[in-house]
Design a protein around this motif. Structure first.
Motif, mmCIF file in Angstrom:
data_model
loop_
_atom_site.group_PDB
_atom_site.id
_atom_site.type_symbol
_atom_site.label_atom_id
_atom_site.label_comp_id
_atom_site.label_asym_id
_atom_site.label_seq_id
_atom_site.Cartn_x
_atom_site.Cartn_y
_atom_site.Cartn_z
ATOM 1 N N SER A 206 -8.082 4.832 -7.184
ATOM 2 C CA SER A 206 -7.616 3.611 -6.542
ATOM 3 C C SER A 206 -6.414 3.055 -7.282
ATOM 4 C CB SER A 206 -8.733 2.554 -6.506
ATOM 5 O OG SER A 206 -9.711 2.876 -5.531
ATOM 6 N N LEU A 207 -5.455 2.577 -6.502
ATOM 7 C CA LEU A 207 -4.252 1.959 -7.049
ATOM 8 C C LEU A 207 -3.801 0.924 -6.033
ATOM 9 C CD1 LEU A 207 -1.957 1.948 -9.193
ATOM 10 C CD2 LEU A 207 -0.783 3.639 -7.769
ATOM 11 N N ASP A 208 -3.660 -0.326 -6.458
ATOM 12 C CA ASP A 208 -3.261 -1.377 -5.524
ATOM 13 C C ASP A 208 -1.930 -1.994 -5.950
ATOM 14 O OD1 ASP A 208 -3.957 -2.837 -7.730
ATOM 15 O OD2 ASP A 208 -5.640 -3.903 -6.789
ATOM 16 N N ASP A 209 -1.536 -3.068 -5.264
ATOM 17 C CA ASP A 209 -0.263 -3.711 -5.568
ATOM 18 C C ASP A 209 -0.215 -4.238 -7.000
ATOM 19 O OD1 ASP A 209 0.061 -3.189 -2.898
ATOM 20 O OD2 ASP A 209 0.876 -5.154 -2.402
ATOM 21 N N GLU A 237 -5.286 1.012 -1.963
ATOM 22 C CA GLU A 237 -3.982 1.657 -1.994
ATOM 23 C C GLU A 237 -2.892 0.600 -2.032
ATOM 24 O OE1 GLU A 237 -3.770 5.440 0.535
ATOM 25 O OE2 GLU A 237 -5.197 4.185 1.602
ATOM 26 N N PRO A 238 -1.755 0.921 -2.629
ATOM 27 C CA PRO A 238 -0.663 -0.053 -2.683
ATOM 28 C C PRO A 238 0.077 -0.130 -1.355
ATOM 29 C CG PRO A 238 0.002 1.987 -3.730
ATOM 30 C CD PRO A 238 -1.442 2.153 -3.366
ATOM 31 N N SER A 260 0.341 7.625 -2.292
ATOM 32 C CA SER A 260 0.095 7.084 -0.955
ATOM 33 C C SER A 260 0.623 5.659 -0.901
ATOM 34 C CB SER A 260 -1.400 7.098 -0.623
ATOM 35 O OG SER A 260 -2.118 6.261 -1.507
ATOM 36 N N ILE A 261 0.758 5.164 0.317
ATOM 37 C CA ILE A 261 1.254 3.809 0.498
ATOM 38 C C ILE A 261 0.862 3.341 1.897
ATOM 39 C CG2 ILE A 261 3.514 4.269 1.536
ATOM 40 C CD1 ILE A 261 4.652 2.306 -0.599
#
Length: 347
Positions: A206-209, A237-238, A260-261
């Motif tokens: 997981s990777l967010d803003d 997701e970012p 991803s974006i």
């Protein structure tokens, strides 16, 4: 530059004739600068130290599993700038007497524990680029993060390090947060190039803003960032909104590659920035879960073109073509100076 890359799997009997091969290279390419001995046994290489010693022009050398005598031999090469090696055993105290005095780029393949032992033993006064290739799968990402903490403590005072690449394979259940995984590395604020590849795994990342914001603000000298490509997307997701963090904190970044974006349906006002980024690659464009198209591709294209006017298009891999193709088409029109308007009811 003369180059020779030889892998004995092409002919299983060649390891018995390494000496003959090296003598032939001395005759035909005496100023050889790049040599790969990948897949030759350490024993066969040790038998031919005297022949290898003749290649003093070598600037790049790739070795298989390496022993202490072979490492000492490599340290005596006067022009060696790039060194790639693999280790199967933790180094002994004798390694502390080895100085890779000319090496600027080092690639080490081993377990994370062995890599840490090696880096803590050998000296490398000119090192600027380091590749860590983990030979074992990572099942406990928290333990792995503790190892990265030890690495960070080791290299925090070492301001010459500019490029760091980490290749590993993460296995396990549930999600993990990329920023938590690499948190210790955020202390290495001198980094200019950073690449993280955790492989195509059963565990989701997981990777967010907020995560992208933390990466950008921690590495202000970045010129290139690559996350991916084969990372399994997690629950978070970012969005493209987070790209503004790189425009704000990383004035020198030229290349940005993300796994991803997502494109929100409403981006808000176009950011008042104009950044010199030249290459933007998304390895897997992912649309919101409740949509199979980019809701407002013209707005998305305007947003990105305003922020990154030197980027020609989003480079992509395995892209979901619907919507994102239109984003690139609008982006091209904007670069050509065309007046692109939102459809009625969408402005």
């Amino acid at each position: 530059m003369a180059t020779c890359v030889w892998s004995p799997w092409m002919s299983p009997w060649t390891t018995r004739f390494l000496g003959t091969i090296l003598r032939k290279l001395h005759e035909t390419v005496p100023m050889l600068q790049e040599l790969s001995l990948q897949d030759f046994s350490d024993a066969s290489i040790r038998e031919n130290y005297s022949l290898l010693a003749g290649f003093q022009a070598l600037r790049s050398l790739e070795c298989p599993v390496i022993s202490l005598p072979m490492l000492r031999f490599c340290a005596e090469l006067r022009n060696l700038a790039e060194f790639k090696l693999a280790l199967t055993m933790p180094p002994t105290d004798e390694y502390r007497h080895v100085c890779l005095r000319t090496v600027r780029s080092l690639r080490v393949e081993a377990s994370i524990e062995t890599i840490l032992h090696f880096l803590g033993a050998v000296t490398y006064p000119l090192l600027t680029s380091l590749d860590l290739c983990l030979s074992e799968n990572v099942h406990d990402w928290k333990k792995f993060t503790r190892h990265l903490k030890a690495f960070s403590i080791m290299f925090a005072p070492y301001q010459a390090l500019r490029t760091l690449r980490i290749v590993c394979r993460m296995y396990g259940s549930g999600d993990f947060w990329l920023v938590e995984l690499v948190a210790p590395l955020l202390e290495l604020r001198q980094l200019e190039e950073m690449a993280i590849d955790t492989g195509f795994v059963s565990q989701h990342m997981s990777l967010d803003d907020d995560g992208l914001h933390k990466l950008a603000s921690s590495w202000p000298r970045l010129r290139a960032l690559e996350i991916g490509p084969e990372i399994e997307r997690g629950e978070h997701e970012p969005s493209i909104l987070a790209l503004a963090a790189f425009a704000r904190f990383c004035p020198n970044i030229r290349s940005l590659e993300l796994p991803s974006i997502v494109a929100p349906s409403d981006l808000g006002p176009v950011p008042a920035v104009c950044h010199s980024l030249r290459y933007l690659c998304i390895f897997y464009h992912h649309l919101p879960k409740d949509s199979n198209v980019v809701a407002r591709p013209i707005q998305v294209a305007r947003f990105l073109h305003k922020m990154f006017p030197n980027v020609a298009r989003i480079e992509d891999h395995r892209i979901d073509k619907r919507g994102w193709m239109e984003v690139n088409e609008v982006w091209a029109a904007l670069r050509a100076g065309e007046d692109v308007k939102e459809p009625e009811g969408m402005s």
